[in-house]
Scaffold this motif. Structure first.
Motif, PDB file in Angstrom:
ATOM      1  N   GLU A 129       2.626  -3.634  -1.472  1.00 13.51           N
ATOM      2  CA  GLU A 129       1.787  -3.978  -0.320  1.00 13.51           C
ATOM      3  C   GLU A 129       1.186  -2.669   0.470  1.00 13.51           C
ATOM      4  OE1 GLU A 129       4.514  -6.238   2.507  1.00 13.51           O
ATOM      5  OE2 GLU A 129       4.759  -7.836   0.956  1.00 13.51           O
ATOM      6  N   PRO A 130       0.367  -2.367  -0.121  1.00 15.52           N
ATOM      7  CA  PRO A 130      -0.275  -1.042   0.255  1.00 15.52           C
ATOM      8  C   PRO A 130      -0.765  -1.126   1.818  1.00 15.52           C
ATOM      9  CG  PRO A 130      -1.956  -1.947  -1.427  1.00 15.52           C
ATOM     10  CD  PRO A 130      -0.714  -2.930  -1.313  1.00 15.52           C
ATOM     11  N   PRO A 131      -0.743  -0.048   2.587  1.00 19.97           N
ATOM     12  CA  PRO A 131      -1.731   0.053   3.765  1.00 19.97           C
ATOM     13  C   PRO A 131      -3.131   0.336   3.330  1.00 19.97           C
ATOM     14  CG  PRO A 131      -0.307   1.807   3.507  1.00 19.97           C
ATOM     15  CD  PRO A 131       0.037   1.239   2.442  1.00 19.97           C
TER      16      PRO A 131
ATOM     17  N   ILE B  29       5.760   5.082  -0.390  1.00 24.32           N
ATOM     18  CA  ILE B  29       4.591   6.363  -0.787  1.00 24.32           C
ATOM     19  C   ILE B  29       5.451   7.434  -1.530  1.00 24.32           C
ATOM     20  CG2 ILE B  29       2.864   7.883  -0.024  1.00 24.32           C
ATOM     21  CD1 ILE B  29       1.985   5.808   2.144  1.00 24.32           C
TER      22      ILE B  29
ATOM     23  N   SER C 219       8.556   3.010   9.518  1.00 23.88           N
ATOM     24  CA  SER C 219       7.489   2.068   9.142  1.00 23.88           C
ATOM     25  C   SER C 219       7.885   1.630   7.754  1.00 23.88           C
ATOM     26  CB  SER C 219       6.115   2.757   9.080  1.00 23.88           C
ATOM     27  OG  SER C 219       6.122   3.583   8.040  1.00 23.88           O
ATOM     28  N   ASP C 220       7.326   0.708   7.184  1.00 24.40           N
ATOM     29  CA  ASP C 220       7.522   0.193   6.136  1.00 24.40           C
ATOM     30  C   ASP C 220       6.924   0.536   4.836  1.00 24.40           C
ATOM     31  OD1 ASP C 220       5.472  -1.277   6.623  1.00 24.40           O
ATOM     32  OD2 ASP C 220       6.190  -3.182   6.633  1.00 24.40           O
ATOM     33  N   TYR C 221       6.088   1.502   4.781  1.00 19.39           N
ATOM     34  CA  TYR C 221       5.176   2.249   3.791  1.00 19.39           C
ATOM     35  C   TYR C 221       5.564   3.772   3.727  1.00 19.39           C
ATOM     36  CZ  TYR C 221       2.434   4.187   7.752  1.00 19.39           C
ATOM     37  OH  TYR C 221       2.018   4.754   8.866  1.00 19.39           O
TER      38      TYR C 221
ATOM     39  N   LEU D 112       1.533   0.466  -5.141  1.00 16.14           N
ATOM     40  CA  LEU D 112       2.519  -0.238  -3.975  1.00 16.14           C
ATOM     41  C   LEU D 112       2.358  -1.496  -4.283  1.00 16.14           C
ATOM     42  CD1 LEU D 112       1.691   2.380  -1.092  1.00 16.14           C
ATOM     43  CD2 LEU D 112       3.495   2.537  -3.005  1.00 16.14           C
TER      44      LEU D 112
ATOM     45  N   ILE E  62      -2.608   5.933   4.079  1.00 12.65           N
ATOM     46  CA  ILE E  62      -2.068   6.705   3.207  1.00 12.65           C
ATOM     47  C   ILE E  62      -2.421   8.247   3.374  1.00 12.65           C
ATOM     48  CG2 ILE E  62      -1.988   6.955   1.028  1.00 12.65           C
ATOM     49  CD1 ILE E  62      -2.514   4.081   0.401  1.00 12.65           C
TER      50      ILE E  62
ATOM     51  N   ASP F 296      13.615  -0.739   0.075  1.00 12.49           N
ATOM     52  CA  ASP F 296      13.461  -1.959   1.062  1.00 12.49           C
ATOM     53  C   ASP F 296      14.671  -2.941   0.799  1.00 12.49           C
ATOM     54  OD1 ASP F 296      12.834  -2.867  -1.635  1.00 12.49           O
ATOM     55  OD2 ASP F 296      10.948  -3.713  -1.225  1.00 12.49           O
TER      56      ASP F 296
END
Length: 369
Positions: free
Chosen positions: A138-140, A118, A112-114, A136, A145, A5
């Motif tokens: 800021e986990p989704p 991961i 995406s930002d995740y 994480l 996941i 990031d």
């Protein structure tokens, strides 16, 4: 902040850019295609040349060109468009990354930002799905996941067994390729004014080695900044100085001339380009004369062409590389100063290349044109 990031400040526009977004936009839009098209055509090109080659909407090409110019990847003079050293290195960094994963895979990974976090989390230890909620920042959701991990397993980036997921060797290679691309792009953004002016034939610098380099920019609002930095680099502990200049500055030349006359500085050798040499001859406040008897002495060596590059080598410990406008009188200069061994070696090799081409003034026709 992790590599996944990271952000970079672009001095040309003053924007703080998310590097992942820049990579994704290059892949998911026609921006990378526009850059590749310019590279495939004979420089310089026009916007019509580009549009005819890839046939997108003219307005879309114009938008991409504006962004590429803001990033320092292309220069535009009236209707002429050409790749900069930064643009060439940008393409090279992408091509290197795409040796490991496809454009489609790189686009997916950066969309995406995740997804990247991961994959990066799995480099330390295996995880179960619910454990990502604490692994994480800021986990989704767990379902998101699971979908990501399913995609990774399908691509053999991640392996799963007994509810645990761990990264594979292929996944590590993918992550390494992305990390290298992001690190290169970060430097291309943060040193954009320098890469914008660096002659394209010198686009051989090890980009990531510039991370600790200092950037100084001279322009009409700060005309003396680079000169001040250059003068401050003088160090009596330096035994040997080698330099190349493609622009005449009275104060800088007189200062180094006095250092040499009074033997208070290092042994030094200087190369100048042809216009700078004749400026030295014409300028009364410098009072330089060619010494026919001093072929191995204090006279500069001369490149029998004009150039837009400056090099300063302080022993083999530190280098300063200045890049000037292609046109004009050099009011706009960007310079990097580095002690990184990789940059020092690159600069010395570059200097030696020009030294082989340079002549003693007595070997030249002493006429400006």
């Amino acid at each position: 902040m992790t590599t996944m990031d990271c952000r970079a400040m672009n001095p040309l526009s003053g924007e703080e850019l998310v590097v992942r977004d820049e990579i994704n936009e290059a892949i998911d839009s026609n921006r990378l295609l526009v850059l590749r098209t310019i590279n495939s055509l004979s420089n310089p090109v026009t916007q019509i040349d580009i549009t005819n080659e890839i046939d997108p909407i003219r307005q879309v090409v114009s938008t991409h060109l504006a962004v590429l110019q803001d990033r320092g990847f292309v220069n535009r003079d009236e209707n002429k468009i050409e790749l900069t050293a930064g643009g060439l290195l940008f393409l090279d960094a992408f091509d290197t990354c795409l040796e490991t994963l496809s454009e489609e895979e790189l686009g997916l990974l950066t969309r995406s930002d995740y997804l990247l976090p991961i994959l990066e989390a799995l480099t330390s230890e295996p995880y179960r799905v619910h454990e990502f909620q604490t692994a994480l920042d800021e986990p989704p959701s767990d379902s998101t996941i699971r979908r990501a991990l399913s995609d990774f397993v399908e691509k053999d980036w991640v392996g799963g067994g007994r509810g645990e997921y761990q990264i594979t060797e292929t996944g590590r290679q993918v992550l390494s390729a992305y990390t290298d691309l992001a690190a290169s792009l970060t430097q291309l953004i943060e040193k954009a004014p320098w890469f914008q002016r660096l002659p394209p034939e010198n686009a051989t610098v090890p980009i990531q080695a510039l991370a600790d380099a200092e950037l100084t920019i001279s322009n009409p609002s700060s005309p003396s900044s680079v000169l001040t930095t250059a003068l401050a680099l003088y160090d009596r502990n330096v035994d040997r100085f080698r330099g190349m200049s493609s622009i005449y500055n009275s104060l800088l030349f007189k200062t180094y001339n006095k250092i040499q006359q009074f033997n208070i500085g290092p042994n030094y050798e200087v190369i100048v380009d042809r216009p700078t040499f004749f400026k030295m001859l014409e300028t009364t406040d410098f009072e330089y004369q060619v010494d026919d008897e001093d072929i191995d002495g204090d006279d500069p060596l001369v490149l029998d062409t004009s150039h837009t590059l400056g090099i300063g080598i302080y022993d083999e410990r530190k280098v300063a590389i200045g890049a000037y406008n292609k046109f004009g009188r050099g009011q706009h200069i960007a310079m990097i100063v580095s002690s990184d061994d990789r940059i020092v070696e690159w600069a010395i090799d570059l200097y030696e290349t020009y030294r082989e081409q340079a002549k003693h003034p007595t070997e030249m026709e002493l006429a400006p044109y």
